[in-house]
Design an enzyme around this catalytic site. Structure first.
Site, short mmCIF file in Angstrom:
data_model
loop_
_atom_site.label_atom_id
_atom_site.label_comp_id
_atom_site.label_asym_id
_atom_site.label_seq_id
_atom_site.Cartn_x
_atom_site.Cartn_y
_atom_site.Cartn_z
N TRP A 126 -78.07 48.07 -5.47
CA TRP A 126 -78.42 47.01 -6.41
C TRP A 126 -79.05 45.87 -5.61
O TRP A 126 -78.44 45.38 -4.65
CB TRP A 126 -77.15 46.56 -7.13
CG TRP A 126 -77.33 45.47 -8.13
CD1 TRP A 126 -78.29 45.37 -9.09
CD2 TRP A 126 -76.48 44.33 -8.30
NE1 TRP A 126 -78.10 44.23 -9.85
CE2 TRP A 126 -76.99 43.58 -9.38
CE3 TRP A 126 -75.34 43.87 -7.63
CZ2 TRP A 126 -76.41 42.39 -9.81
CZ3 TRP A 126 -74.75 42.70 -8.06
CH2 TRP A 126 -75.28 41.97 -9.12
N ASP A 207 -67.80 48.61 -5.73
CA ASP A 207 -68.43 47.94 -6.86
C ASP A 207 -68.31 48.87 -8.05
O ASP A 207 -68.95 49.92 -8.10
CB ASP A 207 -69.89 47.63 -6.53
CG ASP A 207 -70.56 46.78 -7.61
OD1 ASP A 207 -69.95 46.57 -8.68
OD2 ASP A 207 -71.70 46.33 -7.37
N ALA A 209 -69.09 48.74 -11.63
CA ALA A 209 -69.76 47.99 -12.70
C ALA A 209 -69.92 48.79 -13.99
O ALA A 209 -70.23 48.21 -15.03
CB ALA A 209 -71.15 47.53 -12.22
N LYS A 242 -70.75 45.78 -19.04
CA LYS A 242 -71.32 46.98 -19.66
C LYS A 242 -70.33 47.67 -20.58
O LYS A 242 -70.62 47.92 -21.75
CB LYS A 242 -71.78 47.96 -18.58
CG LYS A 242 -73.15 47.67 -18.01
CD LYS A 242 -73.14 46.48 -17.08
CE LYS A 242 -74.51 46.26 -16.44
NZ LYS A 242 -74.49 45.09 -15.53
#
Length: 393
Positions: A126, A207, A209, A242
């Site tokens: 990212w 991470d 996400a 999300k």
């Protein structure tokens, strides 16, 4: 003083959004920004979120500060969702301003613990990972991850590179639904990575996400849980943007797993201190939505049902795109699209090919050929497939 400021490089994805908005062509398709959209092109408010907000509105009697670490209800609910079996004697956590805030606080914490650390991060990753580390002045190196020929994981290259991590370094890993490639490690590969980290003493920063967007809520947390159960120290940055669809509420959490209760208490105090120095009290509204849903059986069941609909919609679009490309190309070279997981896939196209798709078909994707699967619908998939073939990808 202000005249001494230097221009900052604009965010490429945000620039792409502006270019998309200015495009007057009918039928244009935005596959750039990482936001879920339903078949009508809308990012909906989930049913359980609306219900939770109604309950909060009816019951809430104050807007006073909560706590520097956030509410225990939110932190405990998130720990159960991510880790399932919560090792309370090892776990410290703080609410953060989104998953991005969790990443930033994790890196600040790591630097406090080891000023000489190096961060090892996947190539690609990212873009904001790199931007944050550059701004902080943190040394980082990228390890090989994506094989542009197979559109899968270059695991041999990854292992060779992370073997260079030393004790006290950070190895940043995507827990599931790798951004920007969509290519994930297998469980056996995760076990090999864990063994390497155990040997080197490097600390994983996971991470997470997109939990729930890949293979399911629990399946997407499997790797994170395996790492947490296997290593003495782990950092986890999780986002609710999300899977709860509450992007603008900026709801995230940083969790740390320490080797013993003394180290846990030290980590908790340090993370709370970092919150105080950065933004003082974390935002509460999104966190309260999340804890209200996760602590109520009916709301949680409805939320998980809608999350499954979202996940299956994306899987259906992946299968449709892979099938269209198989028919148009007469080969199976695009089948990786169906194997990838999460919102994104990386096509392995050149910037020139990506530009041709945009110029000829008004289809916008990031220059490295990352496309947001959730920006498609059943009608736009054939258009994209034809544009990919015509661009020579």
């Amino acid at each position: 003083m202000l005249s001494n400021l230097k221009p900052q490089a604009p965010d490429k994805i945000l620039m792409l959004m502006e270019e998309f908005r200015a495009d007057t062509r009918q039928g244009k398709v935005d596959l750039g920004v990482g936001v879920y959209k339903d078949p009508q092109g809308v990012t909906p408010v989930m049913r359980a979120v609306k219900a939770a907000e109604q309950r909060i509105w009816e019951a809430q009697t104050t807007k006073a500060y909560t706590g520097l670490a956030g509410t225990p209800e939110y932190r405990n609910a998130m720990a159960r969702m991510v880790l399932k079996d919560v090792p309370a004697d090892r776990l410290a956590s703080v609410a953060t301003v989104g998953g991005t805030g969790a990443i930033r606080q994790a890196l600040e914490l790591a630097r406090m613990a080891n000023p000489d650390l190096t961060v090892h991060v996947s190539d690609p990753t990212w873009p904001n990972h790199l931007s944050i580390m550059k701004f902080m002045g943190l040394p980082f190196v990228q390890y090989r991850y994506f094989d542009n020929d197979t559109r899968g994981v270059d695991f041999d290259g990854m292992k060779a590179d992370i073997a260079k991590a030393t004790k006290g370094d950070i190895v940043l890993l995507h827990g599931c639904c790798h951004n920007p490639t969509g290519a994930n490690l297998t469980t056996d590969q995760w076990r090999e990575v864990i063994a390497m980290l155990e040997k080197s003493g490097a600390v994983p920063l996971i991470d997470l996400a997109y939990q729930g967007f890949g293979d399911g809520l629990d399946a997407d947390a499997e790797a994170t849980r395996l790492v947490a159960a296997s290593l003495p120290e782990v950092l986890i940055a999780a986002s609710c943007s999300k899977n709860f669809g509450i992007y603008r509420e900026r709801t995230g959490i940083l969790m740390t797993l320490a080797e013993n209760t003394g180290a846990r208490d030290m980590a908790q105090g340090s993370m709370t201190f970092l919150n105080r120095q950065t933004y003082s009290f974390p935002p509460d509204h999104g966190a309260r939505i999340v804890s209200t849903i996760l602590d109520d059986d009916a709301l949680r069941a409805d939320w998980q049902s809608e999350l499954e609909d979202v996940r299956n919609t994306m899987l259906g679009l992946r299968d449709q795109l892979a099938s269209e490309l198989r028919d148009l190309s007469g080969s199976d070279r695009f089948d990786f699209v169906a194997r990838h997981r999460g919102m994104f896939s990386r096509l392995g196209a050149t910037p020139e090919q990506v530009q041709k798709v945009k110029d000829d078909s008004a289809i916008y994707m990031v220059g490295d050929s990352r496309l947001n699967i959730a920006g498609l619908n059943r009608d736009s998939v054939p258009v994209l497939a034809r544009a990919i073939i015509d661009a020579g990808i």
